[in-house]
Design a protein around this motif. Structure first.
Motif, mmCIF file in Angstrom:
data_model
loop_
_atom_site.group_PDB
_atom_site.id
_atom_site.type_symbol
_atom_site.label_atom_id
_atom_site.label_comp_id
_atom_site.label_asym_id
_atom_site.label_seq_id
_atom_site.Cartn_x
_atom_site.Cartn_y
_atom_site.Cartn_z
ATOM 1 N N PHE A 6 76.131 -17.884 -19.996
ATOM 2 C CA PHE A 6 75.505 -16.583 -19.737
ATOM 3 C C PHE A 6 74.025 -16.745 -19.401
ATOM 4 N N LEU A 7 73.317 -17.552 -20.204
ATOM 5 C CA LEU A 7 71.883 -17.755 -19.962
ATOM 6 C C LEU A 7 71.623 -18.411 -18.611
ATOM 7 N N LYS A 8 72.481 -19.333 -18.220
ATOM 8 C CA LYS A 8 72.337 -19.987 -16.916
ATOM 9 C C LYS A 8 72.543 -18.962 -15.796
ATOM 10 N N MET A 9 73.517 -18.088 -15.961
ATOM 11 C CA MET A 9 73.765 -17.050 -14.948
ATOM 12 C C MET A 9 72.581 -16.094 -14.856
ATOM 13 N N VAL A 10 72.034 -15.709 -16.003
ATOM 14 C CA VAL A 10 70.868 -14.822 -16.009
ATOM 15 C C VAL A 10 69.692 -15.507 -15.319
ATOM 16 N N GLU A 11 69.492 -16.779 -15.622
ATOM 17 C CA GLU A 11 68.402 -17.532 -15.002
ATOM 18 C C GLU A 11 68.574 -17.594 -13.484
ATOM 19 N N ASN A 12 69.789 -17.856 -13.032
ATOM 20 C CA ASN A 12 70.050 -17.914 -11.584
ATOM 21 C C ASN A 12 69.797 -16.577 -10.905
ATOM 22 N N GLU A 13 70.267 -15.508 -11.521
ATOM 23 C CA GLU A 13 70.102 -14.176 -10.922
ATOM 24 C C GLU A 13 68.647 -13.736 -10.912
ATOM 25 N N THR A 14 67.952 -13.938 -12.014
ATOM 26 C CA THR A 14 66.560 -13.477 -12.077
ATOM 27 C C THR A 14 65.646 -14.292 -11.169
ATOM 28 N N SER A 15 65.993 -15.544 -10.946
ATOM 29 C CA SER A 15 65.153 -16.363 -10.062
ATOM 30 C C SER A 15 65.244 -15.907 -8.606
ATOM 31 N N LYS A 16 66.298 -15.193 -8.245
ATOM 32 C CA LYS A 16 66.475 -14.681 -6.880
ATOM 33 C C LYS A 16 65.815 -13.316 -6.672
ATOM 34 N N MET A 17 65.452 -12.649 -7.767
ATOM 35 C CA MET A 17 64.963 -11.268 -7.683
ATOM 36 C C MET A 17 63.495 -11.213 -7.265
ATOM 37 N N THR A 18 63.157 -10.139 -6.552
ATOM 38 C CA THR A 18 61.755 -9.896 -6.235
ATOM 39 C C THR A 18 61.075 -9.369 -7.489
ATOM 40 N N ARG A 19 59.764 -9.351 -7.474
ATOM 41 C CA ARG A 19 59.018 -8.853 -8.627
ATOM 42 C C ARG A 19 59.373 -7.404 -8.915
ATOM 43 N N ASP A 20 59.438 -6.565 -7.877
ATOM 44 C CA ASP A 20 59.757 -5.147 -8.067
ATOM 45 C C ASP A 20 61.149 -4.963 -8.667
ATOM 46 N N ASN A 21 62.124 -5.718 -8.189
ATOM 47 C CA ASN A 21 63.478 -5.603 -8.733
ATOM 48 C C ASN A 21 63.539 -6.094 -10.176
ATOM 49 N N LYS A 24 62.068 -3.331 -12.349
ATOM 50 C CA LYS A 24 63.047 -2.239 -12.488
ATOM 51 C C LYS A 24 64.156 -2.633 -13.461
ATOM 52 N N SER A 25 64.613 -3.866 -13.374
ATOM 53 C CA SER A 25 65.673 -4.331 -14.284
ATOM 54 C C SER A 25 65.194 -4.333 -15.730
ATOM 55 N N ILE A 26 63.975 -4.783 -15.950
ATOM 56 C CA ILE A 26 63.417 -4.780 -17.307
ATOM 57 C C ILE A 26 63.312 -3.354 -17.841
ATOM 58 N N GLN A 27 62.913 -2.429 -16.989
ATOM 59 C CA GLN A 27 62.803 -1.033 -17.415
ATOM 60 C C GLN A 27 64.177 -0.442 -17.747
ATOM 61 N N ILE A 28 65.206 -0.813 -16.995
ATOM 62 C CA ILE A 28 66.569 -0.347 -17.284
ATOM 63 C C ILE A 28 67.030 -0.907 -18.637
ATOM 64 N N ILE A 29 66.763 -2.183 -18.862
ATOM 65 C CA ILE A 29 67.127 -2.800 -20.141
ATOM 66 C C ILE A 29 66.386 -2.115 -21.285
ATOM 67 N N ALA A 30 65.096 -1.817 -21.089
ATOM 68 C CA ALA A 30 64.273 -1.186 -22.129
ATOM 69 C C ALA A 30 64.824 0.183 -22.530
ATOM 70 N N ARG A 31 65.375 0.907 -21.579
ATOM 71 C CA ARG A 31 65.929 2.234 -21.906
ATOM 72 C C ARG A 31 67.108 2.145 -22.869
ATOM 73 N N GLY A 32 67.817 1.027 -22.874
ATOM 74 C CA GLY A 32 68.986 0.882 -23.728
ATOM 75 C C GLY A 32 68.724 0.203 -25.061
ATOM 76 N N ILE A 33 67.481 -0.148 -25.328
ATOM 77 C CA ILE A 33 67.170 -0.865 -26.576
ATOM 78 C C ILE A 33 67.032 0.130 -27.725
ATOM 79 N N PRO A 34 67.758 -0.123 -28.821
ATOM 80 C CA PRO A 34 67.644 0.762 -29.990
ATOM 81 C C PRO A 34 66.226 0.734 -30.562
ATOM 82 N N ASP A 35 65.871 1.786 -31.237
ATOM 83 C CA ASP A 35 64.534 1.955 -31.798
ATOM 84 C C ASP A 35 64.111 0.777 -32.676
ATOM 85 N N VAL A 36 65.033 0.242 -33.469
ATOM 86 C CA VAL A 36 64.688 -0.834 -34.394
ATOM 87 C C VAL A 36 64.403 -2.156 -33.687
#
Length: 151
Positions: A6-21, A24-36
């Protein structure tokens, strides 16, 4: 899917992404993080988490020395026979109480936290060594309990 794959796949995908993308992905992930977990997430973003987790740091020789003292019996649990004197225990098999006067339980907790750090940091060789040691760890008991089971 296992963690390394999984970590290797994430590394491969994120290395292809532009800074803006990536932003945006980090912001989408942040919306789903529980308060704690939000404080942890912010630490990850500003780099404090990796500094605190000390990825790549070897297991200290001191921790192995302390675990060796548990294995050798230098650090042990003390036992006392309570029999029917103490009615606070509901379990009919609780004829003994145990005390950690040597401080071995914090050592084991530290070793477990260290094992977790090693696995999270993908340091599998060091994690395997420490994990095997913990899996085979036997704690000596002094006092009436050890005398009871020697017979």
């Amino acid at each position: 899917m296992n963690l390394p794959k999984f970590l290797k796949m994430v590394e491969n995908e994120t290395s292809k992404m532009t800074r803006d993308n990536l932003v945006k992905s980090i912001q989408i992930i942040a919306r789903g993080i529980p308060d704690v977990r939000r404080g942890w997430f912010l630490c990850v973003l500003n780099g404090e988490y990796q500094a605190n987790e000390a990825y790549g740091k070897a297991v200290s020789a001191d921790l192995y020395e302390q675990l060796e003292k548990i294995i050798s019996g230098e650090y042990h649990l003390d036992s006392d026979y309570i029999g029917d004197r103490n009615i606070c225990y509901d379990d009919e098999n609780s004829d003994f109480i145990f005390e950690d006067n040597c401080g071995l339980l914090p050592i084991i907790e530290q070793a477990c936290a260290e094992l977790h750090r090693l696995v999270q940091g993908a340091e599998y060789t060091a994690a395997s060594r420490l994990g095997q040691l913990l899996l085979n760890l036997e704690v000596q008991v002094d006092g009436p309990y050890s005398e009871y089971y020697e017979d």
